[in-house]
Scaffold this active site. Structure first.
Site, PDB file in Angstrom:
ATOM      1  N   ASP A 253      -0.538   8.865   4.758  1.00 33.30           N
ATOM      2  CA  ASP A 253      -1.910   8.348   4.768  1.00 33.30           C
ATOM      3  C   ASP A 253      -2.330   7.949   3.359  1.00 33.30           C
ATOM      4  OD1 ASP A 253      -4.776   8.233   6.089  1.00 33.30           O
ATOM      5  OD2 ASP A 253      -5.000   9.472   4.296  1.00 33.30           O
TER       6      ASP A 253
ATOM      7  N   LYS B 201      -3.101   3.952   1.545  1.00 33.65           N
ATOM      8  CA  LYS B 201      -4.289   3.618   0.755  1.00 33.65           C
ATOM      9  C   LYS B 201      -3.907   3.156  -0.657  1.00 33.65           C
ATOM     10  CE  LYS B 201      -6.895   7.046   3.395  1.00 33.65           C
ATOM     11  NZ  LYS B 201      -7.451   8.415   3.404  1.00 33.65           N
TER      12      LYS B 201
END
Length: 421
Positions: free
Chosen positions: A195, A199
């Site tokens: 995750d 980003k």
């Protein structure tokens, strides 16, 4: 005042919060956008499971939004990669603006989408309510970005904060995070670092114009951390964080996600709990720091609606902040060339000659010890060595870790954390 019709695909936590925010602050949002905003339709998988607070027309057919010529803007909040990408492409090709919070999809397809249209808002894809995308695209656009360091996953930061403050195990902290809703039943996307990596890749595209994929960069998670590591960090003035790092060195860019020991006096080390924090250093402005809620329905909805207002205002700019990047000569740095200091945890036989074998093996790989602590184990025949090294590189460290594991005096696979200075 003009009217703008929007369609929302995916009405889970973020979608519901977005709808409720548009209703709650309707007058304020309309005044700032210069338009009346009408949610013409929402698409869900199962209408019967939608909250009774959601009072908009609903459908289970995505084409009810994508093929509706009266809908001007599509908000994609469905998650996933492949289907979401197809939805995004179709929306843009049908001359609709797109707003998405989908970091995984953008990590793989951001440049493909930019080649179709610039009319895309994606502030909500990184760090929830923190306006880091706008900061990089607009506020810092006069700067060459020297580095980005970010705490971008609230689940991991909660676990690491809890371990530091309460002297409990990773497994106990993970269970607490799941009970509070901070971690999924299957938390691997968070705790394995993916995750955060998604980003980081989005931010690096804006900062450096570099087209990296998750498979191209160094990604390590947090699941093997122990209280021994926290002890060492405390002893020498560090905090342990899952850090996303983008760093420019000459014409190369390092991109990496991993546990890092950072000086406890640095601002970013003070980001605790489920909060996010990002440090950006520009060549002219110096260091700037961004802090806030990195996830959750309300924080993410704030970013979604911010993009909505910007698109309605017709502030047209390239999706990733440039038409032709001035940084186009930059290349991704080879993972093996990345340099750092390192911390190691080793469970070893507590006997004469053990330390000599450890230091000799490290020396053979051009690694020298800077600090060392020996802790007794419950099993009196073993001891735990906690040590930090002088600066080395990833290739030498990989070789050293393999060699250490093969030693007859080393009981478990060595554990390593990078020291970020």
């Amino acid at each position: 005042m003009k009217t703008i019709n929007i369609g929302i695909i995916g009405i889970g936590t973020v979608g519901s919060a977005t709808i409720l925010l548009l209703e709650k602050n309707k007058d304020l949002i309309s005044a700032r956008a210069g338009a009346n905003i009408i949610i013409k339709k929402g698409v869900v998988r199962d209408i019967s499971k939608t909250s009774k607070d959601i009072k908009i027309p609903l459908s289970t057919n995505i084409d009810d939004i994508l093929e509706d010529e009266e809908i001007n803007i599509v908000i994609e909040l469905m998650g996933g990669i492949d289907t979401a990408y197809e939805v995004a492409k179709k929306a843009l090709k049908n001359n609709k603006a797109l707003i998405t919070a989908n970091k995984a999809m953008l990590a793989y397809h951001r440049l493909d989408l930019q080649n179709i249209s610039d009319n895309i808002g994606f502030e909500a894809s990184v760090a929830g309510g923190i306006p880091i995308i706008k900061a990089l695209k607009d506020g810092l656009s006069a700067n060459h970005i020297l580095s980005i360091r970010g705490i971008l996953n609230g689940t991991c930061n909660y676990i690491l904060t809890k371990m530091t403050n309460e002297n409990i195990t990773f497994e106990e902290c993970l269970k607490k995070a799941q009970k509070l809703g901070y971690a999924e039943a299957n938390p691997s996307l968070d705790i394995d670092g993916f995750d955060t990596a998604h980003k980081l890749i989005i931010l690096s595209s804006i900062a450096y114009g570099i087209n990296a994929m998750p498979e191209d960069i160094l990604i390590d998670g947090i699941s093997n951390i122990s209280q021994d590591d926290i002890f060492f960090a405390n002893e020498f003035g560090y905090k342990i964080k899952l850090l996303a790092i983008a760093k420019r060195i000459d014409n190369e860019v390092e991109l990496r996600v991993h546990l890092a020991m950072i000086n406890q006096n640095e601002m970013i080390s003070k980001v605790s709990g489920v909060m996010n924090g990002i440090s950006v250093i520009g060549d002219n402005v110096g260091e700037t720091m961004y802090y806030g809620a990195g996830a959750g329905g309300n924080a993410t909805a704030s970013a979604v609606v911010g993009d909505l207002i910007e698109i309605i205002r017709s502030k047209s700019s390239p999706m990733l902040g440039f038409k032709k990047s001035l940084e186009s000569g930059l290349v991704l740095r080879d993972i093996n060339s990345i340099e750092s200091r390192y911390y190691l945890r080793l469970k070893v036989l507590d006997k004469a000659g053990t330390l000599a074998k450890i230091t000799s093996t490290l020396g053979e790989n051009n690694i020298s010890i800077k600090m060392l602590i020996q802790k007794e184990s419950n099993d009196k025949s073993y001891a735990t060595l906690l040590l930090s090294t002088h600066k080395s590189n990833e290739l030498n460290m990989k070789k050293a870790l393999d060699s250490l594991y093969k030693l007859d005096v080393v009981n478990n696979k060595p554990f390593m954390i990078r020291i970020e200075e």
